[in-house]
Design a protein around this motif. Structure first.
Motif, PDB file in Angstrom:
ATOM      1  N   ARG A 219       0.844  -1.196   0.000  1.00 25.87           N
ATOM      2  CA  ARG A 219       0.000   0.000   0.000  1.00 25.87           C
ATOM      3  C   ARG A 219       0.877   1.243   0.000  1.00 25.87           C
ATOM      4  N   GLN A 220       0.241   2.362  -0.385  1.00 26.60           N
ATOM      5  CA  GLN A 220       0.962   3.631  -0.477  1.00 26.60           C
ATOM      6  C   GLN A 220       0.728   4.445   0.800  1.00 26.60           C
ATOM      7  N   LEU A 221       1.772   5.086   1.287  1.00 28.75           N
ATOM      8  CA  LEU A 221       1.618   5.950   2.463  1.00 28.75           C
ATOM      9  C   LEU A 221       1.000   7.295   2.065  1.00 28.75           C
ATOM     10  N   GLY A 222       0.624   8.044   3.077  1.00 32.81           N
ATOM     11  CA  GLY A 222      -0.041   9.326   2.871  1.00 32.81           C
ATOM     12  C   GLY A 222       0.813  10.381   2.199  1.00 32.81           C
ATOM     13  N   ASP A 223       2.130  10.127   2.105  1.00 34.27           N
ATOM     14  CA  ASP A 223       2.987  11.090   1.396  1.00 34.27           C
ATOM     15  C   ASP A 223       2.796  10.996  -0.123  1.00 34.27           C
ATOM     16  N   GLY A 224       1.982  10.040  -0.558  1.00 43.08           N
ATOM     17  CA  GLY A 224       1.695   9.907  -1.993  1.00 43.08           C
ATOM     18  C   GLY A 224       2.766   9.177  -2.775  1.00 43.08           C
ATOM     19  N   TRP A 225       3.818   8.728  -2.115  1.00 44.99           N
ATOM     20  CA  TRP A 225       4.911   8.047  -2.821  1.00 44.99           C
ATOM     21  C   TRP A 225       5.340   6.727  -2.183  1.00 44.99           C
ATOM     22  N   THR A 226       5.671   6.797  -0.891  1.00 52.99           N
ATOM     23  CA  THR A 226       6.301   5.637  -0.250  1.00 52.99           C
ATOM     24  C   THR A 226       5.383   4.412  -0.300  1.00 52.99           C
ATOM     25  N   ILE A 227       5.914   3.304  -0.784  1.00 46.56           N
ATOM     26  CA  ILE A 227       5.167   2.048  -0.852  1.00 46.56           C
ATOM     27  C   ILE A 227       5.694   1.109   0.230  1.00 46.56           C
ATOM     28  N   VAL A 228       4.774   0.512   1.007  1.00 46.81           N
ATOM     29  CA  VAL A 228       5.152  -0.421   2.075  1.00 46.81           C
ATOM     30  C   VAL A 228       4.408  -1.744   1.902  1.00 46.81           C
ATOM     31  N   THR A 229       4.941  -2.778   2.534  1.00 50.62           N
ATOM     32  CA  THR A 229       4.217  -4.056   2.536  1.00 50.62           C
ATOM     33  C   THR A 229       3.029  -3.929   3.484  1.00 50.62           C
ATOM     34  N   LYS A 230       1.878  -4.490   3.063  1.00 51.09           N
ATOM     35  CA  LYS A 230       0.674  -4.410   3.897  1.00 51.09           C
ATOM     36  C   LYS A 230       0.880  -5.128   5.211  1.00 51.09           C
ATOM     37  N   ASP A 231       1.597  -6.257   5.162  1.00 52.45           N
ATOM     38  CA  ASP A 231       1.780  -7.046   6.389  1.00 52.45           C
ATOM     39  C   ASP A 231       3.026  -6.618   7.172  1.00 52.45           C
ATOM     40  N   HIS A 232       3.664  -5.541   6.723  1.00 47.86           N
ATOM     41  CA  HIS A 232       4.864  -5.002   7.381  1.00 47.86           C
ATOM     42  C   HIS A 232       6.054  -5.943   7.332  1.00 47.86           C
ATOM     43  N   SER A 233       6.007  -6.936   6.446  1.00 47.54           N
ATOM     44  CA  SER A 233       7.176  -7.808   6.292  1.00 47.54           C
ATOM     45  C   SER A 233       8.283  -7.047   5.556  1.00 47.54           C
ATOM     46  N   LEU A 234       9.518  -7.497   5.719  1.00 45.60           N
ATOM     47  CA  LEU A 234      10.659  -6.870   5.046  1.00 45.60           C
ATOM     48  C   LEU A 234      10.533  -7.009   3.545  1.00 45.60           C
ATOM     49  N   SER A 235      11.095  -6.040   2.826  1.00 44.90           N
ATOM     50  CA  SER A 235      11.094  -6.076   1.366  1.00 44.90           C
ATOM     51  C   SER A 235      12.475  -5.670   0.869  1.00 44.90           C
ATOM     52  N   ALA A 236      12.912  -6.289  -0.230  1.00 45.13           N
ATOM     53  CA  ALA A 236      14.222  -5.968  -0.804  1.00 45.13           C
ATOM     54  C   ALA A 236      14.097  -5.787  -2.307  1.00 45.13           C
ATOM     55  N   GLN A 237      14.985  -4.964  -2.865  1.00 42.38           N
ATOM     56  CA  GLN A 237      14.973  -4.690  -4.305  1.00 42.38           C
ATOM     57  C   GLN A 237      16.388  -4.370  -4.783  1.00 42.38           C
ATOM     58  N   TRP A 238      16.689  -4.853  -5.975  1.00 41.26           N
ATOM     59  CA  TRP A 238      17.922  -4.476  -6.679  1.00 41.26           C
ATOM     60  C   TRP A 238      17.526  -4.101  -8.092  1.00 41.26           C
ATOM     61  N   GLU A 239      18.292  -3.221  -8.709  1.00 42.61           N
ATOM     62  CA  GLU A 239      17.935  -2.788 -10.067  1.00 42.61           C
ATOM     63  C   GLU A 239      19.183  -2.554 -10.908  1.00 42.61           C
ATOM     64  N   HIS A 240      19.129  -3.034 -12.136  1.00 43.82           N
ATOM     65  CA  HIS A 240      20.103  -2.675 -13.165  1.00 43.82           C
ATOM     66  C   HIS A 240      19.369  -2.250 -14.431  1.00 43.82           C
ATOM     67  N   THR A 241      20.060  -1.448 -15.234  1.00 40.74           N
ATOM     68  CA  THR A 241      19.598  -1.099 -16.579  1.00 40.74           C
ATOM     69  C   THR A 241      20.355  -1.993 -17.555  1.00 40.74           C
TER      70      THR A 241
END
Ligand code: MF3
Ligand code: CO
Ligand code: CO
Length: 263
Positions: A219-241
């Motif tokens: 879900r999205q927080l009230g700041d209109g940007w930050t995305i969090v897990t609904k169940d508050h579990s940890l989340s990880a991400q890596w990105e390459h182009t």
């Protein structure tokens, strides 16, 4: 709008933008310590991009449809924050995991990359999630070659994540990139082999799986940007182009400090 096949001249510019984005992550690494605020990391990266690299930080004032302008120059997503974490006064503390996502614009072209950072010593669970997510990104990258399909990429990522009991976020995906931050195609991090568009040399897109330790819902927080897990579990991400080459792929966002591929 169709997928833009980049010319050799454009690809050369994207190599530069991509390497610079990776070098921002190299630069910021020693500053990611207990007690630093995400706002301080944002300021340091902003000044490095603008004053040292001569880049434009693409996130600053970025305003896709349905969003207010993004107020900062990087994204910093801590623990159960999935992506688009807005830097601020939050102090990082030992045991936190944080994704820093950097997008540079140099000579009109974008480079987009993110890494996970450990603040002090992570829990065994947090470390494992970060490691498996890194493997997921690389398994996706390794599918890339002319004739392969985007579903092959998504399937490789999803299979690996779910094998470890993790889930793949559906609401956000990788994306074509070039003169624009977000172009076609959408690169889903789940899917079925042999489905989706066929890859062609000269395509450039990101692979950036968001992997949750718990359920996939966000879900999205009230700041209109930050995305969090609904169940508050940890989340990880890596990105390459990633560029599709005649024989396979070239990762455009590698830099001296990139962690080595896991396989
Ligand atoms: N860098 C993110 C991506 O990988 C997008 C961030 S949009 C922002 O696509 F506005 F939050 F910066
Ligand atoms: Co991206
Ligand atoms: Co990004």
């Amino acid at each position: 709008m169709a997928i833009i096949i980049k010319t050799p001249e454009e690809i050369e510019k994207m190599r530069i933008a991509g390497r610079l984005a990776g070098e921002v992550l190299d630069y910021i690494t020693p500053f990611v310590q207990p007690g630093v605020t995400t706002g301080e990391l944002d300021r340091l990266c902003h000044d490095y991009m603008v004053n040292v690299q001569g880049c434009i930080p693409a996130p600053l004032n970025y305003a896709p449809p349905g969003h207010r302008p993004y107020p900062k120059s990087i994204c910093a997503s801590v623990n159960h924050q999935v992506c688009h974490g807005v830097p601020g006064d939050r102090k990082l503390k030992a045991g936190d995991i944080v994704n820093l996502d950097i997008t540079t614009i140099k000579n009109g072209y974008h480079g987009d990359t993110s890494r996970m950072f450990y603040v002090g010593e992570p829990s065994i669970q947090a470390r494992r999630l970060c490691e498996v997510s890194y493997e997921c990104m690389w398994l996706g990258i390794q599918q890339v070659k002319p004739g392969a399909r985007l579903g092959d990429v998504g399937h490789a990522i999803q299979t690996h994540a779910e094998k470890h009991g993790y889930s793949v976020v559906r609401e956000f995906c990788g994306h074509g990139i070039g003169k624009k931050f977000h172009e076609e195609p959408q690169v889903l991090h789940y899917g079925k082999p042999g489905t989706g568009i066929e890859l062609q040399a000269g395509m450039v897109f990101t692979i950036e799986p968001m992997i949750n330790a718990g359920k996939r819902d966000v879900r999205q927080l009230g700041d209109g940007w930050t995305i969090v897990t609904k169940d508050h579990s940890l989340s990880a991400q890596w990105e390459h182009t990633v560029l599709v080459t005649e024989t396979g792929y070239e990762v455009l966002t590698l830099s001296a400090g990139s962690p080595p591929p896991p396989f």
